[in-house]
Every structure is written in structure tokens, then in C-alpha cells.
Design an enzyme around this catalytic site. Structure first.
Site, mmCIF file in Angstrom:
data_model
loop_
_atom_site.group_PDB
_atom_site.id
_atom_site.type_symbol
_atom_site.label_atom_id
_atom_site.label_comp_id
_atom_site.label_asym_id
_atom_site.label_seq_id
_atom_site.Cartn_x
_atom_site.Cartn_y
_atom_site.Cartn_z
ATOM 1 C CD GLU A 90 3.870 -3.433 0.200
ATOM 2 O OE1 GLU A 90 2.987 -2.590 0.448
ATOM 3 O OE2 GLU A 90 4.073 -3.910 -0.927
ATOM 4 C CB CYS A 335 -0.914 -3.590 1.444
ATOM 5 S SG CYS A 335 -0.155 -3.258 3.006
#
Ligand code: SAH
Length: 344
Positions: A90, A335
Site C-alpha cells: 500500500e 496502512c
């Protein structure tokens, strides 16, 4: 034969490689320009088709491809990127008044085992190549059409666990030949790998070091972060002092507030105590982050009043603290959570 990871090369290495293929030097400059735009070989239109084919045969561009994209009302964009072998990571692109900042992943998964963190639930899959860290920026710039001005290495993974590749990435990204992002606009966040912090201090990279502290006593910190059993708070903060003495760079401390675990006024005072004991006189800053729920872990964020009281206690002890402004909270921009959802 293993293909060459061309995007991990600096300009000199790329030039030497292209010359070794029997090509003139100016081709290396053309290829370098394309790579910085996030292009694959097939997009390098001013190269002869034969050269493009030769490159594709011998080398690969380890690019991060968009698997999913989420755009927040506040302009923050979260990308789920897919790598050449199907691993997913990510990145988060954030727009601030002072410029665009990107939060990058350095590993697919994480070996560190912090109790509150979604990225580490399934351990480490693998470390990222320098090119794969860089490519998150290139792909994001290509997608948004905007320049990235600053970087935080605070996505999935422990940057200092992937030391050599992260250093190579930092040199690539800061190079005047490359994206030329100023080291003062780059922060590296670590859970506290003290031996690597000592090494980093000697790299002559004037980045900001950010320490994930999260507790001010060893018992609590060890229960949240297994790394504390290897290097305790005293060793960690002494390494911070030494990092500052060697680099002159300000440090910041991340402190995630977990309800009933590390968020009392006594905890805030303990935090002030240890910072004064080991880091007095150093420019430092504390970022307070209400923990994001990770369902598997059952931790709850502190109440708003508790967060304010914690911050006020630190301020009263003359320690600057800010409660992290949450960008992209409507898209789950913190995240680790996306990767966990999208891997089996
Ligand atoms: N491994 C590095 C960088 C990645 S984590 C490190 O530990 O610093 C980035 C930051 O997010 C760290 O401060 C980490 O402790 C924090 N973090 C992880 N999970 C979180 C959660 N559920 N809520 C709030 N912060 C979290």
C-alpha cells in the site's frame, strides 16, 4: 537467466549496463528519462524496436501496478499496488499546504510483530527491491499527474529490516539525476532496530528519523512491541541521542494511544521523564496517534478527552506534541489494512 532489475540502478550503473549491451551512451539517458516517468520498455517510443526487445529480454522494470485505488473527500489517495510476483503493498498520497507527501511500504508484510499493527498479522512475505519502493512514487506521480515533494517511510514493513535496499532507494530518490527529493523532506520510521540506527547515523543522509515508541516503560512496550525485548527503552533512547549527536537532525517520536493501556496521565508523565532522562536538550517532537482498530487485536483508541489530557500533560512538561491530523479516514488510509483484506 535472471533478469536485471533495471529500476534499482543509478544513472552510472544504467549507463554502464546499456554500454555493455553494445549501445551508445545517449540511449541510457533516454531510458533513464522514461524510467523516471514510470514507463515500461514498451512505452519508450524513441528507442528502436530491436533495443526495446533486447531490454525486455534481459531486464525488467519492477513497477508497482495499481490493483485498487481509493480517493478520500479530503484528496488523499490510497493505492493498493501489485508487484511482479503478485505481492500487494500500500501507498498513501497526501496533499498538504506545503506540498504532496507519500507514505511508502518497504516490505510485503512485516516480521516485527507489533501487537496493534495490521501489517504484521501474517508476518513477512518478502522485502521490497529498491526499484519497488521507488516505483510506488513513479506510479503515483504518473496516475495523479502531480509531483511528490516529500516521503514518509511509514507504510507496510520495517524499513531498517530491509536496510540495504532502503539505503539504495534513498540515494536514488535524492539524487539530482533522479527525482531529486530533498532529504529534509524524507522521514524514516522505525520500531527501534538499534544496531541499524547506529549504522544509519553514519550514512550521511540528512533524513528525519521517527521512532515508534508507544510506551514509556519496558513492561508495557514489550507487551506491545516484541522488539523491545531485544533493545529496551534505555538502549533505544541512547541510540536516539547518539543519532542526534552525529547528524544534528531533529527526531520525532510516534506514540499510539491505546485505551487503558498506555494513555493515562501517569503514562504521559513517564514519557516526559524518559525523554528528559535520555534526550534532554535535543530538538524533538511527539506525534500522538489514536490507535486504529485492528479487529483481530481488540485494541480501542483512547477517548478524545484522554488524548487531550495526554497532550496537555506533555505540553505542561515543555514537550511539543501534536495529535496526528487524520487524512483519509473515510478510506481507511492507515496502512496494512488493505493488504490484509486483499490477500488470502
Ligand atoms: N515499521 C516502522 C514503520 C511502519 S509502521 C515502524 O514501526 O515505525 C508506521 C507507524 O504506524 C508506526 O508508528 C506504527 O507503530 C504505527 N501503527 C501501526 N499500526 C497502527 C494502528 N493500528 N494504529 C495506529 N498506529 C499504528
Amino acid at each position: 537467466m535472471e533478469k536485471i532489475d533495471i529500476l534499482s540502478m543509478n544513472k552510472e550503473e544504467l549507463t554502464a549496463y546499456i554500454v555493455s549491451l553494445g549501445e551508445p551512451k545517449f540511449r541510457a539517458s533516454q531510458i533513464w528519462g522514461w524510467l523516471l516517468k514510470g514507463a515500461d520498455f514498451s512505452e519508450m517510443k524513441n528507442l528502436p524496436a530491436a533495443l526495446r526487445a533486447k531490454l525486455a529480454e534481459n531486464a525488467f522494470v519492477a513497477s508497482a501496478k495499481i490493483a485498487k485505488k481509493f480517493v478520500s473527500k479530503d484528496g488523499t489517495i490510497k493505492y493498493l499496488y501489485e508487484l511482479y510476483d503478485g505481492e500487494r503493498i500500500e501507498s498513501v498520497f497526501m496533499r498538504y499546504k506545503h506540498g504532496n507527501t507519500i507514505c511508502l511500504s518497504t516490505e510485503a508484510g512485516c516480521p516485527m510483530g507489533c501487537a496493534f499493527c495490521a501489517s504484521t498479522l501474517k508476518g513477512l512475505s518478502r522485502r521490497l527491491l529498491p526499484s519497488e519502493i521507488l516505483s510506488q512514487i513513479l506510479s503515483t506521480q504518473k496516475d495523479t499527474g502531480e509531483r511528490v515533494d516529500g516521503i514518509v517511510l511509514m507504510g507496510i514493513g520495517e524499513p531498517l529490516d530491509n536496510y540495504d535496499n532502503v539505503i539504495k532507494f534513498l540515494r536514488l530518490v535524492g539524487s539530482p539525476d533522479g527525482l531529486n527529493i530533498g532529504y529534509r523532506h524524507i522521514s524514516l520510521s522505525t520500531c527501534g532496530l538499534v544496531d541499524r540506527m547506529e549504522k544509519l547515523a553514519k550514512e550521511n543522509l540528512p533524513i528525519t528519523l521517527s521512532i515508534s515508541l508507544h510506551a514509556a516503560d519496558d513492561q508495557t512496550r514489550s507487551s506491545l512491541m516484541p522488539v523491545n525485548k531485544r533493545w529496551n527503552i534505555e538502549q533505544l533512547l541512547k541510540a536516539c541521542r547518539s543519532y542526534f549527536d552525529q547528524t544534528g537532525r531533529r527526531l520525532s517520536f510516534e506514540y499510539t494511544l491505546v485505551r487503558g493501556k498506555n494513555d493515562s496521565t501517569a503514562d504521559a508523565n513517564r514519557l516526559a521523564d524518559v525523554l528528559y532522562r535520555y534526550c534532554s536538550g535535543m530538538p524533538l517532537h511527539v506525534n500522538l496517534i489514536p490507535v486504529n482498530n485492528v479487529e483481530e487485536r481488540g485494541f480501542l483508541p483512547s477517548e478524545k478527552s484522554g488524548i487531550e489530557a495526554f497532550a496537555a500533560t506533555l505540553e505542561g512538561r515543555k514537550i511539543t506534541a501534536t495529535v496526528r491530523r487524520k487524512l483519509g479516514s473515510d478510506i481507511d488510509a492507515s496502512c496494512g489494512q488493505l493488504r490484509a483484506e486483499h490477500s488470502s
